[in-house]
Motif scaffolding. Structure first.
Motif, PDB file in Angstrom:
ATOM      1  N   LEU A 181      -3.045   8.079  10.434  1.00 24.87           N
ATOM      2  CA  LEU A 181      -3.042   8.682   9.110  1.00 24.87           C
ATOM      3  C   LEU A 181      -3.748   7.762   8.132  1.00 24.87           C
ATOM      4  O   LEU A 181      -3.499   6.559   8.102  1.00 24.87           O
ATOM      5  N   ASP A 182      -4.651   8.349   7.333  1.00 24.21           N
ATOM      6  CA  ASP A 182      -5.263   7.593   6.240  1.00 24.21           C
ATOM      7  C   ASP A 182      -4.283   7.532   5.078  1.00 24.21           C
ATOM      8  O   ASP A 182      -3.607   8.512   4.755  1.00 24.21           O
ATOM      9  N   GLY A 183      -4.195   6.388   4.438  1.00 24.33           N
ATOM     10  CA  GLY A 183      -3.305   6.216   3.297  1.00 24.33           C
ATOM     11  C   GLY A 183      -3.785   5.069   2.440  1.00 24.33           C
ATOM     12  O   GLY A 183      -4.949   4.658   2.519  1.00 24.33           O
ATOM     13  N   SER A 184      -2.900   4.530   1.632  1.00 29.30           N
ATOM     14  CA  SER A 184      -3.318   3.445   0.762  1.00 29.30           C
ATOM     15  C   SER A 184      -2.167   2.494   0.487  1.00 29.30           C
ATOM     16  O   SER A 184      -1.010   2.908   0.374  1.00 29.30           O
ATOM     17  N   LEU A 185      -2.490   1.230   0.408  1.00 33.72           N
ATOM     18  CA  LEU A 185      -1.617   0.200  -0.126  1.00 33.72           C
ATOM     19  C   LEU A 185      -2.173  -0.207  -1.478  1.00 33.72           C
ATOM     20  O   LEU A 185      -3.341   0.020  -1.776  1.00 33.72           O
ATOM     21  N   TRP A 186      -1.326  -0.823  -2.313  1.00 33.50           N
ATOM     22  CA  TRP A 186      -1.877  -1.452  -3.496  1.00 33.50           C
ATOM     23  C   TRP A 186      -1.361  -2.878  -3.593  1.00 33.50           C
ATOM     24  O   TRP A 186      -0.300  -3.212  -3.074  1.00 33.50           O
ATOM     25  N   GLN A 187      -2.159  -3.702  -4.233  1.00 35.54           N
ATOM     26  CA  GLN A 187      -1.857  -5.129  -4.357  1.00 35.54           C
ATOM     27  C   GLN A 187      -1.735  -5.471  -5.832  1.00 35.54           C
ATOM     28  O   GLN A 187      -2.633  -5.188  -6.628  1.00 35.54           O
ATOM     29  N   HIS A 188      -0.592  -6.058  -6.192  1.00 31.10           N
ATOM     30  CA  HIS A 188      -0.376  -6.495  -7.567  1.00 31.10           C
ATOM     31  C   HIS A 188       0.091  -7.944  -7.514  1.00 31.10           C
ATOM     32  O   HIS A 188       1.179  -8.238  -7.012  1.00 31.10           O
ATOM     33  N   GLY A 189      -0.751  -8.838  -8.005  1.00 35.73           N
ATOM     34  CA  GLY A 189      -0.455 -10.258  -7.830  1.00 35.73           C
ATOM     35  C   GLY A 189      -0.493 -10.598  -6.347  1.00 35.73           C
ATOM     36  O   GLY A 189      -1.349 -10.114  -5.607  1.00 35.73           O
ATOM     37  N   PRO A 190       0.453 -11.388  -5.849  1.00 38.85           N
ATOM     38  CA  PRO A 190       0.442 -11.744  -4.431  1.00 38.85           C
ATOM     39  C   PRO A 190       1.074 -10.689  -3.532  1.00 38.85           C
ATOM     40  O   PRO A 190       0.976 -10.786  -2.306  1.00 38.85           O
ATOM     41  N   LEU A 191       1.741  -9.673  -4.118  1.00 38.30           N
ATOM     42  CA  LEU A 191       2.500  -8.717  -3.318  1.00 38.30           C
ATOM     43  C   LEU A 191       1.679  -7.472  -2.986  1.00 38.30           C
ATOM     44  O   LEU A 191       0.940  -6.945  -3.818  1.00 38.30           O
ATOM     45  N   TRP A 192       1.870  -7.013  -1.757  1.00 39.51           N
ATOM     46  CA  TRP A 192       1.336  -5.739  -1.311  1.00 39.51           C
ATOM     47  C   TRP A 192       2.448  -4.701  -1.380  1.00 39.51           C
ATOM     48  O   TRP A 192       3.606  -4.989  -1.066  1.00 39.51           O
ATOM     49  N   ALA A 253       7.698  -4.024  -0.674  1.00 37.56           N
ATOM     50  CA  ALA A 253       6.701  -5.026  -1.068  1.00 37.56           C
ATOM     51  C   ALA A 253       6.751  -6.178  -0.083  1.00 37.56           C
ATOM     52  O   ALA A 253       7.826  -6.541   0.423  1.00 37.56           O
ATOM     53  N   PHE A 254       5.567  -6.752   0.189  1.00 35.33           N
ATOM     54  CA  PHE A 254       5.510  -7.843   1.165  1.00 35.33           C
ATOM     55  C   PHE A 254       4.321  -8.752   0.866  1.00 35.33           C
ATOM     56  O   PHE A 254       3.360  -8.354   0.178  1.00 35.33           O
ATOM     57  N   LEU A 255       4.403  -9.978   1.365  1.00 31.10           N
ATOM     58  CA  LEU A 255       3.268 -10.894   1.382  1.00 31.10           C
ATOM     59  C   LEU A 255       2.488 -10.675   2.668  1.00 31.10           C
ATOM     60  O   LEU A 255       3.065 -10.331   3.701  1.00 31.10           O
ATOM     61  N   TRP A 256       1.180 -10.920   2.613  1.00 28.63           N
ATOM     62  CA  TRP A 256       0.333 -10.692   3.790  1.00 28.63           C
ATOM     63  C   TRP A 256      -0.594 -11.904   3.963  1.00 28.63           C
ATOM     64  O   TRP A 256      -1.772 -11.855   3.615  1.00 28.63           O
ATOM     65  N   PRO A 257      -0.072 -12.992   4.523  1.00 26.31           N
ATOM     66  CA  PRO A 257      -0.848 -14.247   4.609  1.00 26.31           C
ATOM     67  C   PRO A 257      -2.176 -14.109   5.328  1.00 26.31           C
ATOM     68  O   PRO A 257      -3.198 -14.662   4.872  1.00 26.31           O
ATOM     69  N   ASP A 258      -2.211 -13.401   6.472  1.00 26.76           N
ATOM     70  CA  ASP A 258      -3.461 -13.286   7.229  1.00 26.76           C
ATOM     71  C   ASP A 258      -4.526 -12.515   6.457  1.00 26.76           C
ATOM     72  O   ASP A 258      -5.715 -12.674   6.725  1.00 26.76           O
ATOM     73  N   TYR A 406       8.334   8.469 -11.999  1.00 30.45           N
ATOM     74  CA  TYR A 406       8.465   7.478 -10.940  1.00 30.45           C
ATOM     75  C   TYR A 406       7.235   6.577 -10.940  1.00 30.45           C
ATOM     76  O   TYR A 406       6.116   7.011 -11.230  1.00 30.45           O
ATOM     77  N   ALA A 407       7.437   5.324 -10.617  1.00 28.32           N
ATOM     78  CA  ALA A 407       6.385   4.315 -10.768  1.00 28.32           C
ATOM     79  C   ALA A 407       5.377   4.385  -9.633  1.00 28.32           C
ATOM     80  O   ALA A 407       5.727   4.637  -8.482  1.00 28.32           O
ATOM     81  N   GLY A 408       4.136   4.123  -9.956  1.00 27.81           N
ATOM     82  CA  GLY A 408       3.072   3.940  -8.985  1.00 27.81           C
ATOM     83  C   GLY A 408       2.448   2.576  -9.202  1.00 27.81           C
ATOM     84  O   GLY A 408       3.092   1.667  -9.726  1.00 27.81           O
ATOM     85  N   PRO A 409       1.200   2.402  -8.837  1.00 25.00           N
ATOM     86  CA  PRO A 409       0.538   1.111  -9.047  1.00 25.00           C
ATOM     87  C   PRO A 409       0.545   0.694 -10.514  1.00 25.00           C
ATOM     88  O   PRO A 409       0.204   1.483 -11.396  1.00 25.00           O
ATOM     89  N   ALA A 410       0.942  -0.544 -10.781  1.00 26.18           N
ATOM     90  CA  ALA A 410       0.985  -1.050 -12.155  1.00 26.18           C
ATOM     91  C   ALA A 410      -0.427  -1.343 -12.647  1.00 26.18           C
ATOM     92  O   ALA A 410      -1.381  -1.497 -11.861  1.00 26.18           O
ATOM     93  N   THR A 411      -0.566  -1.419 -13.952  1.00 25.60           N
ATOM     94  CA  THR A 411      -1.850  -1.784 -14.551  1.00 25.60           C
ATOM     95  C   THR A 411      -2.315  -3.129 -13.988  1.00 25.60           C
ATOM     96  O   THR A 411      -1.545  -4.086 -13.921  1.00 25.60           O
ATOM     97  N   GLY A 412      -3.560  -3.191 -13.576  1.00 21.85           N
ATOM     98  CA  GLY A 412      -4.093  -4.422 -12.996  1.00 21.85           C
ATOM     99  C   GLY A 412      -3.987  -4.491 -11.489  1.00 21.85           C
ATOM    100  O   GLY A 412      -4.463  -5.450 -10.879  1.00 21.85           O
ATOM    101  N   SER A 413      -3.375  -3.466 -10.865  1.00 25.21           N
ATOM    102  CA  SER A 413      -3.258  -3.454  -9.403  1.00 25.21           C
ATOM    103  C   SER A 413      -4.596  -3.102  -8.761  1.00 25.21           C
ATOM    104  O   SER A 413      -5.419  -2.391  -9.334  1.00 25.21           O
ATOM    105  N   THR A 414      -4.781  -3.596  -7.545  1.00 26.89           N
ATOM    106  CA  THR A 414      -5.937  -3.213  -6.729  1.00 26.89           C
ATOM    107  C   THR A 414      -5.461  -2.208  -5.697  1.00 26.89           C
ATOM    108  O   THR A 414      -4.620  -2.521  -4.851  1.00 26.89           O
ATOM    109  N   VAL A 415      -5.957  -0.986  -5.792  1.00 28.09           N
ATOM    110  CA  VAL A 415      -5.554   0.064  -4.865  1.00 28.09           C
ATOM    111  C   VAL A 415      -6.554   0.122  -3.725  1.00 28.09           C
ATOM    112  O   VAL A 415      -7.766   0.288  -3.947  1.00 28.09           O
ATOM    113  N   HIS A 416      -6.057  -0.026  -2.506  1.00 24.55           N
ATOM    114  CA  HIS A 416      -6.917   0.035  -1.315  1.00 24.55           C
ATOM    115  C   HIS A 416      -6.805   1.441  -0.744  1.00 24.55           C
ATOM    116  O   HIS A 416      -5.771   1.839  -0.230  1.00 24.55           O
ATOM    117  N   LYS A 417      -7.882   2.189  -0.849  1.00 22.56           N
ATOM    118  CA  LYS A 417      -7.865   3.580  -0.445  1.00 22.56           C
ATOM    119  C   LYS A 417      -9.180   3.922   0.230  1.00 22.56           C
ATOM    120  O   LYS A 417     -10.250   3.550  -0.262  1.00 22.56           O
TER     121      LYS A 417
END
Length: 605
Positions: A181-192, A253-258, A406-417
């Motif tokens: 399935l195609d979907g999207s994560l978003w990144q805000h600061g260090p968290l995905w 939310a999670f960190l993604w070191p790799d 309901y909340a979605g990506p916050a201002t300044g987030s990078t949405v990967h889509k």
């Protein structure tokens, strides 16, 4: 050579659940087929299958997929909870999402849907879901189910799933699905961040998220039932019951070191006991106020955004319907509040108040102008994720409730889509005139969209008044006027002294997006299809449109002036009777401006 054949053909796993069933079991290859044998039983094991030995069924085969195994284990939890009857569970949903990349997931889910018909059925439609990539559907015995795909748009679809045995009225279709399935994560600061949900009412939900390699789980908006690992990857399983509200949103939310080189040292300060000092006092005050409200204290104060939220929560807990309605910012919200209060707030309002807590709010102006909107951000108890926002509205010295989002990506987030491919050919029109044979359907299957039509147009709406475009009143009057013989098909038609010929319109998707072929404003077009029935048939037409549409069947106007915004599939349901033989179905569509289109299919209810 025999060992190599086994490895190439299938992976065999034998699970012996009791010593009483322990027998000599052999795996052999016969004519290129893998066979598991016991003294009294043998089964053929195809590719992607595994053999299982159980006390209920003896030796059998099922799907060889660890995600399916997890679905079945969680399904046992669900069945045990349903047997306990502590909640009114009308529906259950189990979903497992494995994050493969920023835009790609593997989805496995279990779903049950009741047969609402008065007769047994062996197939049913799953409507309006995300378009799946090479899905595989299974029954609870692990047998592969056939299906029919009907795309409604570039990323949405309906699926007709067929079962080997009929399901009785009132009983439930139960099935599993595994798909990419195609979907999207978003990144805000260090968290995905990842959000998913299933919002049916009174639904017992289990969501299991399998995080990517190296990922470090940080937070979720709901209590975690269990964390474990799958092939070394962290897996987080969350449970919730949606209740009458249908509250089924999940957020992790999670960190993604790799992926980005983050480490535990990059964990946001609020997770390390260092909240925002400017918000700390506000949050503490809000938490104490909520505790007092739940303890029975009456709050009635609209002097600030926070006290207004507290006043609403107090009214909900005290079941003061009129006060809840009075706190709404306008008549539209008052109407919704009255309806929702009777539907679920009266019974479940206190649980809703208990579920949320104050997260943050910006500083509000001391003397705001009327209509000024101010956000109050909420989280759920035990979480620091932004889960929802209450908008408060200032008017004449008081603050009012302006809505909940309901909340979605916050201002300044990078949405990967994943970028959608160009789709300009999803609707096509023939260059040459066409006849009824290209738009004739014989005993159409209920649920499948009509994608091939004869198309006539565009008819420009006449206008001699001020301005470039006609006004809406003039457009509606012209739309209502008869301009075409909808009883008998004629290859050539004259409208307003202009000659038109029918052409073949084909849509790849169930929703016919006419903007793909014409982007003209204030125009009218016609779509014609011939339906051949082997016997007289009562049916329902599922219609959606943008902007206006009327429907004729065999010359009779069966539904005038359907109004729509964006095309909503089955937004309007039109009961009709098809005669035995040929039936003429005609749609008249008008566009005021911007996107336009329609959708039409037969339904069996």
């Amino acid at each position: 050579m025999k060992t190599q054949s086994i490895r190439m053909c299938a992976l065999i796993v034998l699970m012996i659940q009791t010593f009483a069933l322990a027998q000599k079991t052999e795996v052999t290859v016969r004519k290129g087929k893998v066979v598991a044998e016991m003294a009294s039983q043998s089964v053929e094991v195809g590719a992607g299958r595994k053999a299982i030995l159980s006390d209920e069924r003896g030796l059998s085969t099922t799907v060889d997929d660890p995600m399916v195994d997890d679905l079945m284990k969680i399904h046992k939890w669900v069945e045990a909870e349903k047997q306990a009857q502590r909640e009114q569970i009308d529906e259950t949903s189990i979903q497992i999402i494995r994050v493969d990349s920023e835009t790609r997931f593997t989805l496995a889910y279990y779903l049950e849907v009741p047969n609402t018909k008065s007769e047994p059925r062996s197939a049913f439609w799953v409507n309006g879901v995300s378009l799946l990539d090479e899905p595989r559907f299974y029954d609870l015995q692990g047998r592969l189910l056939s299906f029919h795909l009907d795309k409604t748009s570039a990323n949405r679809a309906n699926y007709l799933i067929r079962f080997s045995e009929p399901v009785a009225p009132g009983e439930k279709f139960r099935y599993l699905c595994v798909s990419k399935l195609d979907g999207s994560l978003w990144q805000h600061g260090p968290l995905w961040h990842l959000q998913a949900g299933w919002g049916a009412t009174n639904c017992l939900n289990y969501f299991r998220f399998i995080l990517p390699e190296s990922a470090i789980f940080v937070d979720s908006n709901r209590p975690v039932a269990v964390t474990d690992t799958v092939e070394g990857n962290v897996a987080v399983t969350i449970r919730n019951f949606t209740g009458l509200v249908g509250d089924g949103l999940f957020h992790i939310a999670f960190l993604w070191p790799d992926r980005d080189g983050t480490t535990l040292a990059d964990l946001p300060p609020k997770y390390r006991g260092l909240p925002d000092s400017e918000q700390e006092d506000i949050v503490r005050e809000g938490q104490l106020g909520m505790a007092r409200i739940l303890a029975g204290e009456v709050i009635d104060d609209q002097s600030t955004p926070l006290t207004t939220v507290g006043t609403l929560c107090s009214a909900v807990v005290r079941r003061d319907k009129q006060r809840v309605i009075d706190l709404m910012a306008n008549s539209f919200l008052k109407g919704i509040a009255a309806l929702q209060y009777d539907q679920f707030i009266h019974e479940q309002g206190t649980k809703m108040v208990e579920a949320f807590g104050l997260l943050s709010t910006p500083t509000w102006p001391e003397a705001p102008a009327n209509g000024y909107e101010h956000p109050v951000h909420l989280t759920r108890k035990g979480s620091l994720l932004h889960d929802a926002t209450i908008m408060t509205v200032y008017r004449d010295g008081k603050w009012y409730w302006g809505g909940l989002n309901y909340a979605g990506p916050a201002t300044g987030s990078t949405v990967h889509k994943k970028e959608a491919p160009a789709d300009d050919r999803s609707v096509t029109l023939s260059k040459e005139p066409a006849g009824l044979e290209v738009a004739t359907y014989t005993d159409p299957v209920p649920g499948q969209f009509l994608r091939d039509w004869l198309f006539l147009g565009l008819v420009q709406i006449p206008w001699e008044g001020e301005g470039y475009f006609p006004d809406e009143k003039a457009a509606n009057a012209f739309f209502d006027a008869k301009a075409l013989d909808v009883m008998r098909f004629a290859p050539k038609v004259t409208i307003l002294e202009n000659d038109f010929e029918w052409t073949h319109l084909h849509s790849e998707y169930g929703v016919v997006d006419l903007t793909k072929v014409y982007d003209d404003w204030f125009v009218i077009a016609y779509a014609w299809a011939q339906i051949e029935m082997s016997e007289e048939t009562d049916a329902v037409l599922g219609i959606g449109c943008d902007d206006r549409l009327s429907v004729w069947l065999n010359g009779a106007l069966v539904r005038p002036n359907i109004k729509g915004g964006p095309v909503g599939v089955d937004k309007d349901r039109v009961p009709v009777t098809f005669k035995k033989g040929k039936n003429q179905l005609v749609l008249k569509i008008m566009n005021y401006g911007g996107p336009w289109g329609f959708a039409c299919r037969l339904l069996d209810e």
